[in-house]
Design a protein around this motif. Structure first.
Motif, PDB file in Angstrom:
ATOM      1  N   THR A 618       0.663  -1.042   0.006  1.00 11.95           N
ATOM      2  CA  THR A 618      -0.308  -0.229   0.042  1.00 11.95           C
ATOM      3  C   THR A 618       0.828   1.279  -0.156  1.00 11.95           C
ATOM      4  O   THR A 618       0.785   2.293  -0.431  1.00 11.95           O
ATOM      5  CB  THR A 618      -0.942  -0.040   1.185  1.00 11.95           C
ATOM      6  OG1 THR A 618      -1.725  -0.960   1.579  1.00 11.95           O
ATOM      7  CG2 THR A 618      -1.774   1.232   1.020  1.00 11.95           C
ATOM      8  N   ALA A 619       1.647   1.183   1.110  1.00  8.44           N
ATOM      9  CA  ALA A 619       2.998   2.700   0.541  1.00  8.44           C
ATOM     10  C   ALA A 619       3.603   2.363  -0.371  1.00  8.44           C
ATOM     11  O   ALA A 619       3.856   3.723  -0.999  1.00  8.44           O
ATOM     12  CB  ALA A 619       4.241   1.699   2.085  1.00  8.44           C
ATOM     13  N   GLY A 624       4.325   5.389  -5.202  1.00  9.02           N
ATOM     14  CA  GLY A 624       4.073   5.290  -6.907  1.00  9.02           C
ATOM     15  C   GLY A 624       2.866   6.826  -7.429  1.00  9.02           C
ATOM     16  O   GLY A 624       3.257   7.495  -8.597  1.00  9.02           O
ATOM     17  N   THR A 625       1.602   6.834  -6.645  1.00  8.72           N
ATOM     18  CA  THR A 625       0.366   7.352  -7.273  1.00  8.72           C
ATOM     19  C   THR A 625       1.195   8.684  -6.801  1.00  8.72           C
ATOM     20  O   THR A 625       0.904   9.898  -7.979  1.00  8.72           O
ATOM     21  CB  THR A 625      -0.872   7.794  -6.754  1.00  8.72           C
ATOM     22  OG1 THR A 625      -0.532   5.808  -6.374  1.00  8.72           O
ATOM     23  CG2 THR A 625      -2.011   7.935  -6.522  1.00  8.72           C
ATOM     24  N   THR A 626       2.141   9.123  -5.953  1.00  6.54           N
ATOM     25  CA  THR A 626       1.920  10.963  -5.131  1.00  6.54           C
ATOM     26  C   THR A 626       2.808  11.302  -6.449  1.00  6.54           C
ATOM     27  O   THR A 626       2.762  12.645  -6.923  1.00  6.54           O
ATOM     28  CB  THR A 626       3.143  10.484  -3.804  1.00  6.54           C
ATOM     29  OG1 THR A 626       2.270   9.405  -2.765  1.00  6.54           O
ATOM     30  CG2 THR A 626       3.474  11.554  -4.005  1.00  6.54           C
ATOM     31  N   GLU A 627       4.538  10.126  -6.942  1.00  9.81           N
ATOM     32  CA  GLU A 627       5.016  10.588  -7.387  1.00  9.81           C
ATOM     33  C   GLU A 627       4.747  11.179  -8.966  1.00  9.81           C
ATOM     34  O   GLU A 627       4.765  12.039  -9.327  1.00  9.81           O
ATOM     35  CB  GLU A 627       6.843   9.288  -8.316  1.00  9.81           C
ATOM     36  CG  GLU A 627       6.941   9.552  -7.147  1.00  9.81           C
ATOM     37  CD  GLU A 627       7.975   8.922  -6.626  1.00  9.81           C
ATOM     38  OE1 GLU A 627       7.896   7.818  -8.448  1.00  9.81           O
ATOM     39  OE2 GLU A 627       9.077   7.846  -6.818  1.00  9.81           O
ATOM     40  N   LEU A 707      -5.820  -0.265  -6.923  1.00 11.47           N
ATOM     41  CA  LEU A 707      -4.760  -0.167  -7.844  1.00 11.47           C
ATOM     42  C   LEU A 707      -5.501   0.098  -9.468  1.00 11.47           C
ATOM     43  O   LEU A 707      -5.149   1.822 -10.005  1.00 11.47           O
ATOM     44  CB  LEU A 707      -4.211  -0.919  -7.711  1.00 11.47           C
ATOM     45  CG  LEU A 707      -2.867  -0.697  -8.596  1.00 11.47           C
ATOM     46  CD1 LEU A 707      -1.986   0.776  -7.779  1.00 11.47           C
ATOM     47  CD2 LEU A 707      -1.612  -1.591  -8.870  1.00 11.47           C
ATOM     48  N   THR A 708      -6.318  -0.923  -9.642  1.00 13.04           N
ATOM     49  CA  THR A 708      -6.942  -0.163 -11.255  1.00 13.04           C
ATOM     50  C   THR A 708      -7.777   1.057 -10.479  1.00 13.04           C
ATOM     51  O   THR A 708      -7.981   1.543 -11.911  1.00 13.04           O
ATOM     52  CB  THR A 708      -7.769  -1.616 -11.617  1.00 13.04           C
ATOM     53  OG1 THR A 708      -7.468  -2.962 -11.392  1.00 13.04           O
ATOM     54  CG2 THR A 708      -8.383  -1.223 -13.046  1.00 13.04           C
ATOM     55  N   ILE A 709      -8.614   1.077 -10.077  1.00 16.23           N
ATOM     56  CA  ILE A 709      -9.295   2.396  -9.833  1.00 16.23           C
ATOM     57  C   ILE A 709      -8.477   3.165  -9.848  1.00 16.23           C
ATOM     58  O   ILE A 709      -8.947   4.643 -11.073  1.00 16.23           O
ATOM     59  CB  ILE A 709     -10.348   1.653  -8.247  1.00 16.23           C
ATOM     60  CG1 ILE A 709     -11.232   0.936  -8.316  1.00 16.23           C
ATOM     61  CG2 ILE A 709     -10.665   3.445  -8.467  1.00 16.23           C
ATOM     62  CD1 ILE A 709     -12.498   0.915  -7.058  1.00 16.23           C
ATOM     63  N   ILE A 710      -7.199   3.743  -9.098  1.00 15.88           N
ATOM     64  CA  ILE A 710      -6.649   4.303  -8.812  1.00 15.88           C
ATOM     65  C   ILE A 710      -5.818   4.569 -10.709  1.00 15.88           C
ATOM     66  O   ILE A 710      -6.142   6.369 -10.691  1.00 15.88           O
ATOM     67  CB  ILE A 710      -6.218   4.384  -8.322  1.00 15.88           C
ATOM     68  CG1 ILE A 710      -5.631   4.342  -6.354  1.00 15.88           C
ATOM     69  CG2 ILE A 710      -4.096   4.856  -8.303  1.00 15.88           C
ATOM     70  CD1 ILE A 710      -4.805   3.964  -5.434  1.00 15.88           C
ATOM     71  N   LYS A 711      -5.826   3.828 -11.355  1.00 19.92           N
ATOM     72  CA  LYS A 711      -4.960   3.949 -12.500  1.00 19.92           C
ATOM     73  C   LYS A 711      -6.283   4.016 -13.581  1.00 19.92           C
ATOM     74  O   LYS A 711      -6.078   5.596 -13.836  1.00 19.92           O
ATOM     75  CB  LYS A 711      -4.859   2.328 -13.017  1.00 19.92           C
ATOM     76  CG  LYS A 711      -3.095   2.135 -12.746  1.00 19.92           C
ATOM     77  CD  LYS A 711      -2.652   1.051 -13.900  1.00 19.92           C
ATOM     78  CE  LYS A 711      -1.661   0.555 -13.239  1.00 19.92           C
ATOM     79  NZ  LYS A 711      -0.997  -0.923 -13.697  1.00 19.92           N
ATOM     80  N   GLU A 712      -7.873   3.326 -13.407  1.00 19.23           N
ATOM     81  CA  GLU A 712      -8.985   4.841 -14.128  1.00 19.23           C
ATOM     82  C   GLU A 712      -8.514   5.693 -13.307  1.00 19.23           C
ATOM     83  O   GLU A 712      -8.895   6.968 -14.515  1.00 19.23           O
ATOM     84  CB  GLU A 712      -9.661   3.464 -13.651  1.00 19.23           C
ATOM     85  CG  GLU A 712      -9.678   2.703 -14.639  1.00 19.23           C
ATOM     86  CD  GLU A 712     -10.994   2.234 -14.198  1.00 19.23           C
ATOM     87  OE1 GLU A 712     -12.260   2.141 -13.039  1.00 19.23           O
ATOM     88  OE2 GLU A 712     -11.197   0.398 -14.398  1.00 19.23           O
ATOM     89  N   ARG A 713      -8.673   6.205 -12.624  1.00 18.97           N
ATOM     90  CA  ARG A 713      -8.974   8.140 -11.614  1.00 18.97           C
ATOM     91  C   ARG A 713      -7.401   8.252 -12.252  1.00 18.97           C
ATOM     92  O   ARG A 713      -7.801  10.002 -12.705  1.00 18.97           O
ATOM     93  CB  ARG A 713      -8.768   8.020 -10.385  1.00 18.97           C
ATOM     94  CG  ARG A 713      -8.568   8.688  -9.898  1.00 18.97           C
ATOM     95  CD  ARG A 713      -9.735   9.995  -9.789  1.00 18.97           C
ATOM     96  NE  ARG A 713     -10.924   9.292  -8.946  1.00 18.97           N
ATOM     97  CZ  ARG A 713     -12.548   8.915  -8.511  1.00 18.97           C
ATOM     98  NH1 ARG A 713     -13.153   9.788  -9.842  1.00 18.97           N
ATOM     99  NH2 ARG A 713     -13.659   8.715  -8.451  1.00 18.97           N
TER     100      ARG A 713
END
Ligand code: ADP
Ligand code: MG
Length: 827
Positions: A618-619, A624-627, A707-713
């Motif tokens: 998760t961390a 990754g998302t933050t970057e 993760l998929t949701i985040i990617k979609e977002r």
């Protein structure tokens, strides 16, 4: 060759002054006058010698006897003669020339003396004619016939310089002349000044033409013709002393100027013959008339009068300097003998002889007398006829000049019409131009403005037109020719120069050259000429009306243009406002991105603090998302700053952007919130990790789906960013368009400004041209009216004279017949 005879006369002190003020500083000894500081203390520099010097006690009789008598006698012998009085105002010129009841002046004494002299000469026959004129404000007026004003000077091979149209009375005795002088005196211009209650405001010239021939028929056929001028000049005056203003001031200016020219002529003549350049006789009417008397064929004497008072000392010195210079002038006087028919006496003599021949044998002395009388009358008519002839010739010339004037005016009006048409054409073009600006695509061709024709042809035409006008009209009028050039003539400076014998620069004070008047051909019926003229005048009037209406329509169009320009200005200011708002959009977007970034960073920091295991998936996922998001936001920021740097302007569509960014911010927040809740759930899950491994697989699956949701977002966010970019691009384009539009409007406004300026200029020129044309027209109309009147008078006078002449002839004829019959009956 003989020198001009110059005398000085000191008048007695004015009686109203106290004795000490009145005591003279001028000392007269023989023919010398000197200035004394006090009694018996002469100032050596101020001592002058002349042909004669007359002190305060002198009489007109003594002045005449010593100074003028010889000239008068010489005039009777056939020499031209001139006597004139020069001096400051109130110094005694008029007293010397005209005199008083008890002490008659030079003119009266001369008249009497001429006739006395004639009676003493028994072997010659004389015919005398006199004229009396004045030069007032540089115009010659006839004092013997008030209707003869503004007379012109002409030059004739035999007659020399003469004043055309001046009345010349044939006289038979002195008393007749004195009566004529008295009647002329009434018409002289006098005025009151501080210095002289009866100040002459004009130069007066009394003229006698003396013709004579030998009584003995066997002697030479030559006729002697001499001209005697007796001149009373107006006095030079210092405006400060005379207290002149208004009309008096104007007169003073003319007087001073003509005296200054007289001084200049005297100065030049007093130079040695070698140094003598051009003598400016033609600079004033006075010098022109006195030309033969100054440096020509005449015996001349000048009496310079001075006032004895101390406060007139400067003027007196000036007068004495003038006198000193005049003393150096030499003239070459000779008897004027002519053999042609120009001598009136010769023709008269011939006619009388003819009559005498016819009367031979008759003893009717009474009848002979009668015939002589009639012959005299006939001569008078002839003189009058001559005068009329010259007048008619004048008229003829005037007519020609007038026709030329009218032609020129017509040309000018045509010019004006062309100009108006020209300006109409340009106006239409400018209107077309304005319409083309409003084409449906909303864009105008900037180059159009360059195609608008300028106005060089108009301007050059109008300038040449004005010049032509001034050239043609500056000399059209004979009247008041030097008003504009007189500005400084009467001032103190000029006065000082005048009295110090200064040679003025005549180029600066030159008279406007007088212009000949308009002639009327005698052969053309007088009624037809005015009709034609009226027609022309009417034409001119209608053309001027046309011009006026053109001018009005131009005015209306000009007003419309001004309105349009105002409207455009308003639109422009609105657009400018919009442009300013647009400029701020990238700035605001950039601020929004920065805000988002901050919020996002805060959220991430919070999430990180909540995750216990920094190595957990998760961390890692969060990192990754933050970057990704941070780089995304940085890219956005860079984009906006690039826009800011590149354009530094913006458009009005900032609200859609703010909304987009608000959505973006909200979605990001949602994502982080969900991540946060996921993290919390995960913690809880970890807390009960020990409870069993079976749920691990489930958890991993869940994380994957998240993760998929985040990617979609993320994809969504990317899409939103892309759409933002597109929006920004569109706004940039519209912004560019707006800039172009503004630039365009600016140019349009400038061109309109230019056009307005040009049409204002054009209107001004047209208005002034119109005014000038109107003025000219009025002058023209007035002149024509005057001319008609004059022609009528002349025709009437001519008809009357012709009639009386015819009747006179028939009378003579009948008398002759009567005599013949008497003669035939007598034996
Ligand atoms: P001007 O013509 O030079 O302006 P006037 O001849 O009118 O001057 O003279 C001014 C005044 O002085 C007049 O009142 C005139 O009578 C008087 N006056 C001038 N000269 C004499 C003189 N020689 N004797 C007596 N009075 C004089
Ligand atoms: Mg006078």
């Amino acid at each position: 060759m003989e020198k001009i005879c110059v005398a000085v006369r000191v008048r007695p002190p004015a009686p109203e002054l106290s004795p000490e003020n009145g005591s003279s500083l001028w000392k007269v000894e023989d023919n010398r006058i000197s200035l004394h500081k006090s009694i018996d203390t002469p100032i050596t520099t101020a001592s002058y010698a002349f042909d004669h010097v007359f002190d305060e006690s002198s009489t007109n009789a003594s002045v005449y006897e010593l100074l003028t008598k010889d000239i008068i006698h010489a005039a009777v012998e056939g020499f031209n003669g001139t006597a004139f009085a020069y001096g400051q105002t109130s110094s005694g010129k008029t007293f010397t020339m005209t005199g008083s009841e008890t002490d008659p002046g030079i003119i009266r004494r001369s008249v009497r003396d001429v006739f006395e002299r004639i009676h003493m000469i028994s072997d010659r026959e004389f015919l005398i004619r006199v004229s009396y004129m004045e030069i007032y404000n540089e115009e010659i007026n006839d004092l013997l016939a008030v209707e003869n004003q503004r007379l012109q000077i002409h030059e004739h091979l035999e007659r020399g310089v003469f004043v055309a149209g001046l009345k010349e009375e044939i006289v038979s005795d002195a008393e007749q002349i004195l009566k004529l002088i008295d009647s002329g005196e009434v018409n002289r211009h006098f005025g009151e000044t501080n210095m002289n209650v009866h100040s002459s405001r004009s130069h007066t010239i009394f003229r006698m033409v003396i013709e004579s021939r030998g009584k003995d028929n066997s002697s030479s056929d030559a006729i002697r013709v001499s001209v005697l001028n007796l001149v009373d000049l107006a006095g030079s005056e210092r405006i400060a002393k005379t207290g002149a203003g208004g009309v008096r001031l104007q007169e003073g200016k003319y007087i001073n100027k003509s005296l200054m020219i007289l001084g200049n002529v005297i100065n030049k003549l007093s130079d040695s013959a070698k140094l003598r350049a051009h003598i400016p006789y033609r600079d004033s009417k006075l010098t022109r008339i006195l030309q033969p008397a100054l440096g020509g064929n005449a015996k001349t004497c000048i009496i310079c009068t001075i006032a004895p008072e101390e406060h007139h000392i400067e003027e007196s010195k000036g007068t004495l300097q003038f006198a000193s210079r005049a003393k150096r002038i030499t003239n070459c006087a000779q008897v004027n003998e002519i053999l042609t028919d120009a001598a009136l006496l010769k023709r008269q003599k011939l006619e009388i002889e003819e009559l005498r021949m016819k009367l031979q044998g008759s003893h009717a002395e009474v009848l002979e007398q009668e015939i002589l009388k009639l012959s005299n009358q006939m001569l008078k008519y002839e003189l009058e006829c001559e005068r009329l002839k010259t007048q008619l010739e004048e008229e003829r010339r005037k007519q020609k000049e007038q026709e030329n004037c009218i032609k020129e005016q017509q040309m000018k009006i045509e010019n004006l019409n062309n100009l108006v048409t020209n300006s109409d054409f340009k106006r239409n073009q400018s209107e077309d131009f304005i319409i083309s600006r409003k084409t449906p695509d909303g864009l105008c061709n900037v180059n159009d403005t360059n195609d608008v024709p300028g106005t060089p042809c108009f301007k050059s035409a109008s300038r040449s037109f004005v010049v032509a006008r001034s050239n043609n009209y500056s000399g059209l009028s004979d009247f008041s020719p030097m008003v504009h050039s007189l500005g400084n003539v009467a001032d103190e400076d000029t006065w000082m120069k005048l009295n110090k014998g200064f040679v003025a620069d005549l180029d600066q004070i030159q008279f406007t050259p007088s212009v000949k008047c308009q002639p009327t051909p005698l052969s053309i019926p007088t009624t037809e000429c005015p009709r034609e003229s009226y027609k022309e005048v009417e034409d001119l009037k209608s053309q001027i009306e046309l011009l006026t209406s053109e001018k009005d329509s131009l005015q209306v169009k000009f007003n419309e243009q001004v309105l349009l320009s105002n409207k455009l200005m308003q639109e422009m200011s609105e657009l400018k406002q919009e442009t300013l708002t647009m400029k701020e959009i990238p700035n605001r977007l950039s601020e929004s991105v920065a805000n988002c970034k901050d919020v996002y960073k805060d959220v991430i920091v919070t999430i990180k603090s909540l995750i216990a295991d920094k190595e957990s998936p998760t961390a890692n996922l969060l990192l990754g998302t933050t970057e990704i998001t941070t780089s995304l936001l940085s890219t956005l920021e860079t984009q906006f700053s690039m826009i800011m740097d590149g354009q530094k302007t913006g458009s009005s569509i900032d609200h859609p952007f703010s909304d987009q960014w608000e959505t973006l911010r909200v979605s990001l927040k949602n994502t982080t919130t969900s991540l946060l809740s996921d993290a919390q759930a995960k913690d809880e899950f970890l807390n009960c990790h020990n409870k069993g491994q079976e749920t691990a697989a489930l958890e991993e699956k869940k994380l994957k789906s998240e993760l998929t949701i985040i990617k979609e977002r993320y994809n969504e966010l990317e899409k939103e960013l892309f759409s933002d970019k597109e929006l920004l691009e569109a706004s940039r384009e519209s912004h560019e368009k707006l800039i172009k539009e503004v630039k365009f409007l600016k140019e349009e406004r400038d061109s309109l400004d230019r056009k307005i300026f040009q049409s204002t200029q054009r209107m001004r020129v047209i208005a002034s041209d119109k005014e000038n044309a109107l003025k000219d027209l009025n002058v023209e109309v007035k002149r024509r009216r005057d001319m008609e009147e004059e022609i009528k008078h002349i025709s009437i006078a001519f008809a009357t004279r012709h009639k009386s002449f015819v009747s006179f002839h028939s009378e003579i004829k009948s008398k002759m017949q009567k005599l013949t019959t008497q003669n035939s009956k007598a034996p």
